[in-house]
Scaffold this motif. Structure first.
Motif, short mmCIF file in Angstrom:
data_model
loop_
_atom_site.label_atom_id
_atom_site.label_comp_id
_atom_site.label_asym_id
_atom_site.label_seq_id
_atom_site.Cartn_x
_atom_site.Cartn_y
_atom_site.Cartn_z
N UNK A 56 42.02 -10.21 -41.66
CA UNK A 56 42.89 -10.84 -40.66
C UNK A 56 44.22 -10.57 -41.26
N UNK A 57 45.20 -9.56 -40.55
CA UNK A 57 46.10 -9.39 -41.11
C UNK A 57 47.31 -10.51 -41.15
N UNK A 58 47.16 -11.32 -40.11
CA UNK A 58 48.28 -12.51 -40.04
C UNK A 58 48.12 -13.69 -40.74
N UNK A 75 39.56 -17.30 -42.62
CA UNK A 75 41.14 -17.04 -42.57
C UNK A 75 41.88 -18.37 -42.97
N UNK A 76 42.96 -18.07 -43.86
CA UNK A 76 43.63 -18.95 -44.37
C UNK A 76 45.13 -18.96 -44.08
N UNK A 175 40.13 -15.97 -52.82
CA UNK A 175 40.11 -14.92 -53.74
C UNK A 175 41.10 -13.96 -53.18
N UNK A 176 41.59 -13.74 -51.84
CA UNK A 176 42.41 -12.80 -51.32
C UNK A 176 43.69 -13.67 -51.08
N UNK A 177 43.61 -14.86 -51.00
CA UNK A 177 44.94 -15.76 -50.73
C UNK A 177 46.13 -15.27 -51.82
N UNK A 178 47.23 -14.93 -51.03
CA UNK A 178 48.53 -14.95 -51.46
C UNK A 178 49.47 -15.99 -51.10
#
Length: 303
Positions: A56-58, A75-76, A175-178
């Motif tokens: 999810x790009x957004x 999605x976060x 783990x993908x969260x920025x």
């Protein structure tokens, strides 16, 4: 002769399908007696699993997880909040699990699935008790500002072992969260810095100069097993779940520490030996899932 053979094969397939629909338990037990399942898997083997990060790009962090046909999208979104007085140095994680009608013919439009709030509560408890997320890492300014992580998990295809797939999607999304770049403005408030302005940082005081990766530890992995007579079926499909009553879900973290053991239904208590066997299967599954997750993270970093 060829036409006659094809006709006989088709007739046999139709008879087998009819038998499967009319006597599903007998159909499965015939396979179990040969230590095989209708989809060709050994009893203790989980289905093929894939993880795609950044689906999810957004979102600030996201992942698409497939275990067999069971599909979860997590999605976060990060928002700044005022921390509570009881935990002034901690942020929060708010989780919701959604089952739209598209995921299963058993979910009716306009009616929430009965199992959705149960899985949502189980996920929240597991993430909290595992210690996967250090909430202190979500603190911006003690007592004044912290991050609220809104985690939404959507079940796109419900084909069994929903909790296992949902938990894996949550771990993958984190783990993908920025964590976004923020700063203090002239009024002393925390504000998000647009990505195209992150380099200049014209605000009064930067809180973090670049996006931050969340440090994760003790990542939990789950394996649901069906206990039927003397058989253990790992990672059941929805068909298997619908005809066999006793389930056991084991959650272990990446250090093989037991996080939780949940037996939501079924008659009687499971034998100790069967529980131990389920834990052993979960240890193997946790190592496999950790490897898949790490490979997905590595692939994302290379890109």
């Amino acid at each position: 002769m060829a036409v006659k053979s094809e006709t006989n094969d088709l007739s046999s397939e139709m008879e087998l399908d009819a038998y499967r629909r009319l006597f599903p338990l007998r159909f499965h037990e015939r396979h179990l007696s040969e230590s095989i399942r209708p989809d060709g898997r050994p009893l203790g083997k989980a289905r093929d699993t894939t993880i795609v990060l950044g689906a999810v790009a957004s979102a600030n962090g996201s992942a698409l997880v497939k275990i067999g046909c069971t599909t979860m999208l997590a999605a976060i979104k990060m928002e700044v909040m005022t921390p509570t007085a009881e935990a002034p140095d901690e942020g929060c994680v708010a989780l919701e699990f959604h089952m739209p009608p598209i995921c299963s013919p058993l979910v009716r439009p306009g009616r929430p699935a009965d199992v959705a709030p149960v899985i949502s509560k189980q996920l929240s408890d597991t993430i909290s008790s595992s210690g996967m997320i250090d909430l202190k890492e979500l603190c911006l300014v003690s007592g004044k500002a912290a991050w609220m992580a809104y985690l939404d998990i959507y079940c796109l295809d419900a084909d069994g072992a929903l909790f296992d797939a949902a938990l894996l999607s949550a771990a993958a999304a984190f783990s993908h969260l920025q964590i976004p770049v923020v700063s203090l403005n002239d009024d002393g408030r925390i504000v998000l810095v647009p990505e195209d302005n992150a380099g200049s940082m014209k605000e009064k005081e930067p809180v973090n100069k670049e996006k931050i990766k969340l440090k994760m530890k003790n990542v939990p992995f789950a394996l649901t097993c069906i206990l039927h007579k003397n058989y253990i079926l790992a990672d059941p499909t929805s068909e298997e779940e619908s005809i066999m009553e006793t389930f056991l879900t084991v959650v272990l973290d990446s250090s093989s520490r037991l996080v939780s053991l949940n037996k939501p239904g079924g008659p009687g208590l499971a034998q100790t030996s069967m529980i131990q066997d389920c834990i052993k299967l979960t240890e193997q599954r946790a190592k496999e899932l950790e490897r898949i997750l790490n490979e997905s993270i590595s692939d994302m970093e290379v890109e």
